[in-house]
Scaffold this active site. Sequence first.
Site, mmCIF file in Angstrom:
data_model
loop_
_atom_site.group_PDB
_atom_site.id
_atom_site.type_symbol
_atom_site.label_atom_id
_atom_site.label_comp_id
_atom_site.label_asym_id
_atom_site.label_seq_id
_atom_site.Cartn_x
_atom_site.Cartn_y
_atom_site.Cartn_z
ATOM 1 N N GLY A 127 9.620 16.004 66.403
ATOM 2 C CA GLY A 127 11.067 16.040 66.211
ATOM 3 C C GLY A 127 11.568 14.725 65.658
ATOM 4 O O GLY A 127 10.872 14.057 64.896
ATOM 5 N N GLU A 172 5.351 12.921 67.084
ATOM 6 C CA GLU A 172 5.333 13.197 65.645
ATOM 7 C C GLU A 172 6.779 13.234 65.174
ATOM 8 O O GLU A 172 7.484 14.221 65.388
ATOM 9 C CB GLU A 172 4.619 14.518 65.365
ATOM 10 C CG GLU A 172 3.157 14.538 65.777
ATOM 11 C CD GLU A 172 2.313 13.547 65.008
ATOM 12 O OE1 GLU A 172 2.758 13.095 63.923
ATOM 13 O OE2 GLU A 172 1.218 13.206 65.481
ATOM 14 N N GLY A 215 12.787 11.532 70.490
ATOM 15 C CA GLY A 215 11.488 10.963 70.834
ATOM 16 C C GLY A 215 11.605 9.875 71.884
ATOM 17 O O GLY A 215 10.764 9.753 72.783
#
Length: 483
Positions: free
Chosen positions: A211, A233, A216
């Site tokens: 995302g 990621e 994150g």
Amino acid sequence: MPTDTNAPVHPASEPGDGADPAAHTGITADVAALRVSFDAGTTRDISARLAQLDALRRGLRRENRRLTQALAQDLGKNRTEAAITEIGAVMQEISHVTKHLRSWLRPEKLSLGALLAPASGEVRREPLGLTLIIAPWNYPLNLTLSPLVAALAGGNTAIIKPSEVAPATSAALAHLLRTYLDPAWVRVTEGAVEETTALLQQRFDLIFYTGNGTVGRVVARAAAEHLTPTVLELGGKSPVFVDEGVDLAVTARRIVWGKFTNTGQTCVAPDYLMATPRTLEKLLPHLRRAVREMYGRDPRRSRDYGRLVSEKHFDRVLSLIDDERAVLGGTGQADRADRYLAPTLMTGVDWDDPVMGEEIFGPVLPLLAVDGPDEAIARIRERDKPLTAYVFTDRAAIQERFATETSSGSLAVGMALAHIGTPTLPFGGVGESGSGAYHGRAGLEAFTHAKPVARKALTPDTLRIVYPPYTRAKRALVKRLFR
């Protein structure tokens, strides 16, 4: 990546705030059941892991129609694009991992050195335990199931959280996993912020999140409460540099395909393009022609051109377009109700324009003039490290400069987007674009612990050399061993 996501974004939504009690109860039960299953050794046997991977492959084949229809409903993806970038990519991942899993899991023999001789050592890959996979909406099938392939191959149990922003695909994924995979291995939690918040309150042995960086950080903070490792990621503004002297027709086709696949909603899509003024002038008609060849004169009517995922996302991307600088597409060719935004090229863009202030994540490609590779490299270095960087050049020296003088999750020379489709290359970010990597063997390594195992017989007791008292003879021997 944009903030349309299934994980908490605002501080008020961080773990511990506002989780729905009913969702929390079901999640707690799933966590407990999967921990019991893992502790019982359910996932240890390699043959059992391969059986689950095979079951997933069978499910993908049998549910192909349902999954393809869901992708079309959520993102306007046509059948062929879904086969290439979603279902086919996961099938390829399963095939590659299945072929190599036993050899990858074979213990690696190591020497322990003269001081410990005679002795032996090896490194074994052991499962981490219970894992959580929080998936995005832009490739809602691929980016959910590819990490799951790695989790299963590594011998873990997993809770899957699909994105509610792609609701049809979320429902199709839940059906797929509940129908074909053993609930002692995998369980699914659908929902939005409340469910993700409840999940992040639990203790996992690995959290895999795809995302944006804002969320994150929320995931990382929640994981830190339990010292849980994470694979993040994320995204960023992936640059493209086009050098002088390259085949501009081929270059344009590859950039256009990489940019406008999935309507630009790709974390590694070319985000902005740099070239000298002379090269930009020559490249622009090739870019126009490539768009027309792939999507026709009216991409709205093309069955190969998708839609933005939501009106909220549409509004955000539309606000980045400056019609005075749009030489293709623009706000005049937009339909909010249909979530349609035409492929858009913008020239004369400055580095402080709004379109350069955030990851675009849509079908808008700004073209910026630079003096040459020196300035292009400097521009990349002054920004956050991107998930990938692209360079189109025939000069080996320029390729090497981008490889050594810029930092990015990956570097692709002569192509755009295509490199992330192979399971033989690790895929992951660096810095603001993420941490950790997966695909193929890298995925197995992400979802396992490399455990050293050392063995030494009790007789003869050659370790007496390290026991006190340290006599002159011992000191001399140690000195010889460590010189």
